[in-house]
Design an enzyme around this catalytic site. Sequence first.
Site, PDB file in Angstrom:
ATOM      1  N   ARG A  51       1.224  -0.893   0.168  1.00  0.00           N
ATOM      2  CA  ARG A  51      -0.076  -0.023   0.138  1.00  0.00           C
ATOM      3  C   ARG A  51       0.845   1.021   0.163  1.00  0.00           C
ATOM      4  O   ARG A  51       0.729   2.104  -1.059  1.00  0.00           O
ATOM      5  CB  ARG A  51      -1.271   0.318   1.337  1.00  0.00           C
ATOM      6  CG  ARG A  51      -2.182  -0.962   1.473  1.00  0.00           C
ATOM      7  CD  ARG A  51      -2.585  -1.241   2.981  1.00  0.00           C
ATOM      8  NE  ARG A  51      -1.370  -1.496   3.874  1.00  0.00           N
ATOM      9  CZ  ARG A  51      -1.737  -1.460   4.637  1.00  0.00           C
ATOM     10  NH1 ARG A  51      -3.509  -1.523   5.668  1.00  0.00           N
ATOM     11  NH2 ARG A  51      -1.027  -1.813   6.136  1.00  0.00           N
ATOM     12  N   LYS A 148       3.342 -19.000   5.799  1.00  0.00           N
ATOM     13  CA  LYS A 148       2.992 -18.794   6.939  1.00  0.00           C
ATOM     14  C   LYS A 148       1.847 -18.296   7.593  1.00  0.00           C
ATOM     15  O   LYS A 148       2.975 -17.361   7.751  1.00  0.00           O
ATOM     16  CB  LYS A 148       3.719 -20.369   7.652  1.00  0.00           C
ATOM     17  CG  LYS A 148       4.994 -20.087   8.498  1.00  0.00           C
ATOM     18  CD  LYS A 148       4.987 -20.930   8.926  1.00  0.00           C
ATOM     19  CE  LYS A 148       5.177 -20.223  10.555  1.00  0.00           C
ATOM     20  NZ  LYS A 148       6.613 -20.403  11.916  1.00  0.00           N
ATOM     21  N   HIS A 178       9.898 -23.192   5.223  1.00  0.00           N
ATOM     22  CA  HIS A 178      10.438 -22.569   4.582  1.00  0.00           C
ATOM     23  C   HIS A 178      11.884 -23.661   5.392  1.00  0.00           C
ATOM     24  O   HIS A 178      13.222 -23.845   4.698  1.00  0.00           O
ATOM     25  CB  HIS A 178      11.410 -21.195   5.220  1.00  0.00           C
ATOM     26  CG  HIS A 178      11.387 -21.219   6.725  1.00  0.00           C
ATOM     27  ND1 HIS A 178      10.319 -20.919   7.220  1.00  0.00           N
ATOM     28  CD2 HIS A 178      12.474 -21.712   7.388  1.00  0.00           C
ATOM     29  CE1 HIS A 178      10.628 -20.528   8.924  1.00  0.00           C
ATOM     30  NE2 HIS A 178      12.082 -21.082   9.218  1.00  0.00           N
ATOM     31  N   LYS A 182      16.036 -25.749   3.760  1.00  0.00           N
ATOM     32  CA  LYS A 182      16.919 -26.221   4.412  1.00  0.00           C
ATOM     33  C   LYS A 182      17.685 -27.099   3.473  1.00  0.00           C
ATOM     34  O   LYS A 182      17.215 -27.845   3.462  1.00  0.00           O
ATOM     35  CB  LYS A 182      16.837 -26.273   5.602  1.00  0.00           C
ATOM     36  CG  LYS A 182      16.284 -24.487   6.307  1.00  0.00           C
ATOM     37  CD  LYS A 182      16.417 -25.934   7.799  1.00  0.00           C
ATOM     38  CE  LYS A 182      15.886 -24.236   8.839  1.00  0.00           C
ATOM     39  NZ  LYS A 182      16.220 -23.275   9.382  1.00  0.00           N
ATOM     40  N   GLU A 216      14.878 -22.549  20.520  1.00  0.00           N
ATOM     41  CA  GLU A 216      15.203 -21.389  20.005  1.00  0.00           C
ATOM     42  C   GLU A 216      16.165 -20.386  21.278  1.00  0.00           C
ATOM     43  O   GLU A 216      15.258 -20.609  22.499  1.00  0.00           O
ATOM     44  CB  GLU A 216      14.303 -20.815  19.539  1.00  0.00           C
ATOM     45  CG  GLU A 216      14.206 -21.216  17.907  1.00  0.00           C
ATOM     46  CD  GLU A 216      12.793 -19.955  17.556  1.00  0.00           C
ATOM     47  OE1 GLU A 216      12.942 -19.641  16.774  1.00  0.00           O
ATOM     48  OE2 GLU A 216      11.409 -20.616  17.874  1.00  0.00           O
ATOM     49  N   ASP A 235       2.232 -22.937  15.534  1.00  0.00           N
ATOM     50  CA  ASP A 235       3.027 -21.933  14.893  1.00  0.00           C
ATOM     51  C   ASP A 235       4.734 -22.979  14.286  1.00  0.00           C
ATOM     52  O   ASP A 235       4.880 -22.860  13.458  1.00  0.00           O
ATOM     53  CB  ASP A 235       4.114 -20.999  16.115  1.00  0.00           C
ATOM     54  CG  ASP A 235       5.166 -20.163  14.954  1.00  0.00           C
ATOM     55  OD1 ASP A 235       4.816 -19.691  13.789  1.00  0.00           O
ATOM     56  OD2 ASP A 235       6.337 -20.136  15.789  1.00  0.00           O
ATOM     57  N   HIS A 240       6.460 -27.687  10.944  1.00  0.00           N
ATOM     58  CA  HIS A 240       7.705 -27.497  10.764  1.00  0.00           C
ATOM     59  C   HIS A 240       8.284 -28.911  10.766  1.00  0.00           C
ATOM     60  O   HIS A 240       8.828 -30.140  10.785  1.00  0.00           O
ATOM     61  CB  HIS A 240       9.036 -26.331  11.147  1.00  0.00           C
ATOM     62  CG  HIS A 240       8.802 -25.797  10.878  1.00  0.00           C
ATOM     63  ND1 HIS A 240       8.209 -24.819   9.160  1.00  0.00           N
ATOM     64  CD2 HIS A 240       8.608 -23.951  11.381  1.00  0.00           C
ATOM     65  CE1 HIS A 240       8.087 -23.137   9.376  1.00  0.00           C
ATOM     66  NE2 HIS A 240       8.033 -23.071  10.430  1.00  0.00           N
ATOM     67  N   LYS A 336      11.107 -21.585  23.007  1.00  0.00           N
ATOM     68  CA  LYS A 336      11.655 -20.899  23.150  1.00  0.00           C
ATOM     69  C   LYS A 336      12.702 -19.648  24.051  1.00  0.00           C
ATOM     70  O   LYS A 336      12.039 -21.062  25.208  1.00  0.00           O
ATOM     71  CB  LYS A 336      10.717 -19.345  22.928  1.00  0.00           C
ATOM     72  CG  LYS A 336       9.608 -19.529  21.358  1.00  0.00           C
ATOM     73  CD  LYS A 336       9.514 -18.319  20.318  1.00  0.00           C
ATOM     74  CE  LYS A 336       9.150 -17.558  19.320  1.00  0.00           C
ATOM     75  NZ  LYS A 336       9.859 -18.310  18.488  1.00  0.00           N
TER      76      LYS A 336
HETATM   77  P1  NAP Z   1       4.576  -7.415   7.252  1.00  0.00           P
HETATM   78  O1  NAP Z   1       6.321  -6.495   8.431  1.00  0.00           O
HETATM   79  O2  NAP Z   1       4.001  -6.963   8.768  1.00  0.00           O
HETATM   80  O3  NAP Z   1       4.269  -6.926   6.279  1.00  0.00           O
HETATM   81  C1  NAP Z   1       3.621  -6.665   5.542  1.00  0.00           C
HETATM   82  C2  NAP Z   1       3.345  -6.651   4.330  1.00  0.00           C
HETATM   83  O4  NAP Z   1       1.930  -6.265   3.812  1.00  0.00           O
HETATM   84  C3  NAP Z   1       3.880  -4.701   4.318  1.00  0.00           C
HETATM   85  O5  NAP Z   1       4.364  -4.972   2.635  1.00  0.00           O
HETATM   86  C4  NAP Z   1       2.347  -4.021   4.144  1.00  0.00           C
HETATM   87  O6  NAP Z   1       2.869  -2.540   2.985  1.00  0.00           O
HETATM   88  C5  NAP Z   1       1.615  -5.271   3.215  1.00  0.00           C
HETATM   89  N1  NAP Z   1       0.537  -4.825   3.064  1.00  0.00           N
HETATM   90  C6  NAP Z   1      -0.150  -5.070   4.906  1.00  0.00           C
HETATM   91  N2  NAP Z   1      -1.535  -4.743   3.837  1.00  0.00           N
HETATM   92  C7  NAP Z   1      -1.917  -4.499   2.927  1.00  0.00           C
HETATM   93  C8  NAP Z   1      -2.553  -4.447   1.597  1.00  0.00           C
HETATM   94  N3  NAP Z   1      -3.924  -4.082   2.555  1.00  0.00           N
HETATM   95  N4  NAP Z   1      -2.322  -4.702   0.325  1.00  0.00           N
HETATM   96  C9  NAP Z   1      -1.225  -4.830   0.286  1.00  0.00           C
HETATM   97  N5  NAP Z   1       0.013  -4.809   1.054  1.00  0.00           N
HETATM   98  C10 NAP Z   1      -0.310  -4.587   2.517  1.00  0.00           C
HETATM   99  O7  NAP Z   1       4.645  -8.955   7.614  1.00  0.00           O
HETATM  100  P2  NAP Z   1       5.817  -9.743   7.053  1.00  0.00           P
HETATM  101  O8  NAP Z   1       6.348 -10.285   8.434  1.00  0.00           O
HETATM  102  O9  NAP Z   1       7.082  -9.065   6.414  1.00  0.00           O
HETATM  103  O10 NAP Z   1       4.708 -11.227   6.994  1.00  0.00           O
HETATM  104  C11 NAP Z   1       4.125 -11.156   5.735  1.00  0.00           C
HETATM  105  C12 NAP Z   1       3.918 -12.918   5.634  1.00  0.00           C
HETATM  106  O11 NAP Z   1       4.992 -13.229   5.557  1.00  0.00           O
HETATM  107  C13 NAP Z   1       3.350 -13.227   7.183  1.00  0.00           C
HETATM  108  O12 NAP Z   1       1.726 -13.317   6.136  1.00  0.00           O
HETATM  109  C14 NAP Z   1       3.572 -13.517   7.924  1.00  0.00           C
HETATM  110  O13 NAP Z   1       3.041 -15.218   8.830  1.00  0.00           O
HETATM  111  C15 NAP Z   1       4.833 -14.468   6.843  1.00  0.00           C
HETATM  112  N6  NAP Z   1       5.850 -14.660   7.888  1.00  0.00           N
HETATM  113  C16 NAP Z   1       6.477 -13.747   7.930  1.00  0.00           C
HETATM  114  C17 NAP Z   1       7.728 -14.399   8.570  1.00  0.00           C
HETATM  115  C18 NAP Z   1       8.907 -12.892   9.096  1.00  0.00           C
HETATM  116  O14 NAP Z   1       9.843 -13.403   9.291  1.00  0.00           O
HETATM  117  N7  NAP Z   1       8.917 -12.099   9.382  1.00  0.00           N
HETATM  118  C19 NAP Z   1       8.454 -15.266   8.771  1.00  0.00           C
HETATM  119  C20 NAP Z   1       7.597 -16.356   8.077  1.00  0.00           C
HETATM  120  C21 NAP Z   1       5.890 -16.286   7.601  1.00  0.00           C
HETATM  121  P3  NAP Z   1       1.822  -1.823   2.936  1.00  0.00           P
HETATM  122  O15 NAP Z   1       2.135  -1.525   4.626  1.00  0.00           O
HETATM  123  O16 NAP Z   1       2.434  -0.678   2.986  1.00  0.00           O
HETATM  124  O17 NAP Z   1       0.752  -2.302   2.791  1.00  0.00           O
END
Ligand code: NAP
Length: 489
Positions: A51, A148, A178, A182, A216, A235, A240, A336
């Site tokens: 966004r 996930k 992920h 590995k 962890e 989780d 996993h 954890k």
């Molecule tokens: P995050 O940091 O909250 O990022 C979310 C992203 O989605 C941002 O780029 C946000 O940007 C965008 N977004 C939010 N609402 C939106 C909308 N209505 N339309 C379009 N874009 C939108 O989350 P994240 O940690 O990167 O996680 C992303 C996904 O990966 C999730 O499903 C999470 O469960 C999964 N995941 C993450 C991790 C990790 O290590 N971070 C690990 C495993 C899985 P804007 O606010 O600019 O829209």
Amino acid sequence: MVSRVIPVDEFDLVIFGATGDLARRKILPGLYRRFLAGQMPENARIIGAARSEMDDAGFKTLVREAIDEFVDKSKRDAEQIDSFVSRLAYVPIDATGEGGWDSLKQLVRQDVVQAFYFSVAPSLFGALAERLHSNNIANSLARIVVEKPFGRDLATAKALNATLAEHFHETQIYRIDHYLGKETVQNLMAVRFANILFEPLWNSQYIDHVQITVAETVGVGGRGAYYDRSGAMRDMVQNHLMQLLCLIAMEPPYHFDPNAVRDEKLKVIRALQPVPADDIVRGQYLGHKRSDGTGVPGFVEDAENPTTKTESYIAMKAEIANWRWKGTPFYLRTGKKLRARTSEIAITFKEPPHSIFDAAEGWRENVLVIRLQPNEGMNLKVMIKEPGPGGMRLVQVPLDMSFAEALGEGGTDIPDAYERLIMDVIRGDQTLFMRGDEVEAAWEWADPIINGWETRGDKPQGYDAGTSGPEDALMLMHRDGRRWREIKE
Ligand code: NAP
């Protein structure tokens, strides 16, 4: 040995959520590393979407910063980074709105491999799938990658599968776990099925039990509120640890083919027995306060929920009811704030049928340990004679192999799980991605376990940070005459 780079076809990769944590930490740096490895075709393009209002230049700056922060210094080359970011573009899009889709359509080519990475909250998957379809952006071979968590129970996972299935065929859907990316996890299959050595012993006649540990040292930190709705079972175990268990327990697939491998994993999940309450131990790490008011927060404080019953640790005994495994328990544990950061699978073999030595002094079981982290490798503990004139005394010694050392230069240069998996998406190889029925079967097993403790209102047992987890987890093994392996790096 330098790792081989398999070329991929020209592609357009759209990352929804390109400004988020996962994209900045893993996806974009990973793509840069694949570019460096020479795996990105000349005209491959990466399009970010979220966004946030930003132009291409703003996105390129964001990606440069991500590379600076998350790519090893030795791989940061100014010229290469310039060349990599020249392939980037950005489109502001709200997944639930109608703006921006025309611009995206202009950018995404129809005659190359199309991949759409949904790195956003799962609640947005449906909206994205629907709009990619209604705006005629995704072609019939387009691939979507979903992150996930895939549901929080069977009902939500089914709903998510149904939503995606409205617009994409199963062969187009790549559900990321992920862990499966590995290197050592894939090595499990190589070790089992490319060697004659292990397979004849790989059953309950020769294997006493299996331990799978993912420990962890970090707590839930800033993700406390999110984690409070999930817990270690949802989780980590349902996805996993379950995948690791499947790779250890599955029958040999007829071929290393995505559906053949996933069919065999599914059979294992279906053969998993319900786990009685007595075979589960749940824990929460404790904090402590000093007299001066400072201190370390426990799980309750991190979750900002004084009445939370969510577990930051779980140990359980899982049983697989099939010919191969009946009678060989799989002990799983993850948590954890434990003593060390380590992931390993330990396969403990049974005693030889008869000891020819008068006193089996020093005798210990053979154990095959597959280390996922740190220092990926394998270790087989075998018995030999203790050196010296003291008679036939036995001593256990390790046959130790670090993959990095064994493979020499290049062994350490293996792609990170995300890099590997993204390239598999581009290649159209679904072997290391979970199929819809696999995910549903895993929830079908996990749901009654979770419902059990929720209905009973069980509260997890406290454990001190930096330990091996709750005391009761030790009993889970002791009462079976077994013990956990020490958690250490
Ligand atoms: P995050 O940091 O909250 O990022 C979310 C992203 O989605 C941002 O780029 C946000 O940007 C965008 N977004 C939010 N609402 C939106 C909308 N209505 N339309 C379009 N874009 C939108 O989350 P994240 O940690 O990167 O996680 C992303 C996904 O990966 C999730 O499903 C999470 O469960 C999964 N995941 C993450 C991790 C990790 O290590 N971070 C690990 C495993 C899985 P804007 O606010 O600019 O829209």
